[in-house]
Enzyme design. Structure first.
Site, PDB file in Angstrom:
ATOM      1  N   TYR A  74       0.284   4.568 -15.894  1.00  0.00           N
ATOM      2  CA  TYR A  74       1.005   4.210 -14.673  1.00  0.00           C
ATOM      3  C   TYR A  74       1.196   2.707 -14.510  1.00  0.00           C
ATOM      4  CZ  TYR A  74      -0.201   9.025 -13.537  1.00  0.00           C
ATOM      5  OH  TYR A  74      -0.342  10.379 -13.579  1.00  0.00           O
ATOM      6  N   HIS A  79       5.866   2.821  -8.723  1.00  0.00           N
ATOM      7  CA  HIS A  79       4.904   3.285  -7.735  1.00  0.00           C
ATOM      8  C   HIS A  79       3.675   2.375  -7.653  1.00  0.00           C
ATOM      9  CE1 HIS A  79       4.471   6.338  -4.829  1.00  0.00           C
ATOM     10  NE2 HIS A  79       3.798   7.246  -5.504  1.00  0.00           N
ATOM     11  N   PHE A 124      -6.056   7.764  -7.063  1.00  0.00           N
ATOM     12  CA  PHE A 124      -4.678   8.234  -7.181  1.00  0.00           C
ATOM     13  C   PHE A 124      -4.021   8.149  -5.809  1.00  0.00           C
ATOM     14  CE2 PHE A 124      -6.368   9.893 -11.103  1.00  0.00           C
ATOM     15  CZ  PHE A 124      -5.350   9.584 -12.007  1.00  0.00           C
ATOM     16  N   ASN A 126      -2.180   9.823  -3.679  1.00  0.00           N
ATOM     17  CA  ASN A 126      -2.239  10.757  -2.558  1.00  0.00           C
ATOM     18  C   ASN A 126      -3.545  10.716  -1.783  1.00  0.00           C
ATOM     19  OD1 ASN A 126       0.259  11.523  -3.431  1.00  0.00           O
ATOM     20  ND2 ASN A 126      -0.259  13.652  -3.836  1.00  0.00           N
ATOM     21  N   ASN A 172       3.203   9.183   0.577  1.00  0.00           N
ATOM     22  CA  ASN A 172       1.956   9.941   0.584  1.00  0.00           C
ATOM     23  C   ASN A 172       0.711   9.069   0.593  1.00  0.00           C
ATOM     24  OD1 ASN A 172       3.179  12.419   0.726  1.00  0.00           O
ATOM     25  ND2 ASN A 172       3.146  12.775  -1.483  1.00  0.00           N
TER      26      ASN A 172
END
Length: 256
Positions: A74, A79, A124, A126, A172
């Protein structure tokens, strides 16, 4: 527009409470505070020793939290611009983000004479609020000194927007933070625009894509402005920082 993380909340997994060694806040000299690396040094030269001295006094640290997803796959994705903004602040101010505490990578230091904590939750996206909630609770940090930095599909690419409070906007990570603040939305947030997908590309795939070289160069300028905003916030107040970030630059003079 609802914003999807693309990473299921269950991906964070269960983890035990980590031991938290107490670490004293290091002191940065005004000269070090002004040295921001080649990309930002010229823009930040106005930060003087007198400005740093004006920020003295004992107080609770400010907590700057960048949202993102941990792991090499990532790194550098849209993001994760919250992580990148935190890294830019840490590099410019000589703050090492090397301690794993309360499900986050955390660094402590001073900007001027103001104590700060920099955090990158490792839960993470969320489940970001799990980490942020524990940090705020343990250190008893006032919510008006908790600045959450994250990506925003609804802002033009590389644009910043600083607000004293607000909702989650479908993001989120922010949804999780607000939930762990017992649905309180009265905390500052710095949004970083990542633009919107074009064609048939969906939002989930878009936010997990990397930047082109040109986009990354443009983002580097955005991170420099974000660094300036953080310094103004700490040394001159939130309102001045918000004016600096949110006021559009004057239109360029037309050459006749």
């Amino acid at each position: 527009m609802r914003f999807l993380s693309g990473i299921p909340a269950s991906a964070s997994g269960a983890s035990t409470r980590l031991a938290f060694p107490r670490i004293s806040f290091g002191r940065l000299s005004p000269r070090r505070m002004a040295a921001t690396g080649p990309a930002c040094s010229a823009a930040d030269a106005s930060y003087s020793s007198s400005a740093a001295a004006a920020a003295g006094g004992d107080q609770k640290p400010w907590l700057f939290v960048g949202l993102g997803n941990p792991g090499r796959m990532y790194k550098g994705t849209r993001h994760n611009v919250g992580f990148e903004m935190i890294d830019a602040i840490a590099e410019a101010e000589g703050i090492s983000i090397s301690n794993r505490q309360f499900k986050a990578m955390v660094g402590k230091g001073l900007i001027g004479d103001v104590p700060v904590m920099l955090a990158k939750p490792q839960t993470f996206m969320n489940a970001s609020g799990e980490s942020v909630g524990m940090l705020v609770s343990y250190f008893k940090i006032p919510l008006n000194q908790v600045v959450v930095i994250y990506d925003d599909l609804d802002l033009p690419f590389a644009k910043l927007h600083l607000l004293p409070k607000g909702g989650h906007g479908g993001h989120n990570g922010m949804r999780s933070v607000i939930h762990h603040f017992k649905n309180t939305r009265d905390f500052p947030r710095l949004r970083i625009g990542i633009g919107r997908p074009t064609g048939m590309l969906g939002a989930i795939n878009f936010v997990l894509r990397s930047f082109s070289q040109q986009e990354q160069e443009e983002l580097n300028s955005t991170f420099c402005k974000g660094l300036q905003a953080v310094r103004i916030m700490l040394l001159e107040g939130f309102n001045k920082s918000a004016t600096f970030v949110n006021t559009p630059p004057p239109a360029e003079m037309l050459i006749k």
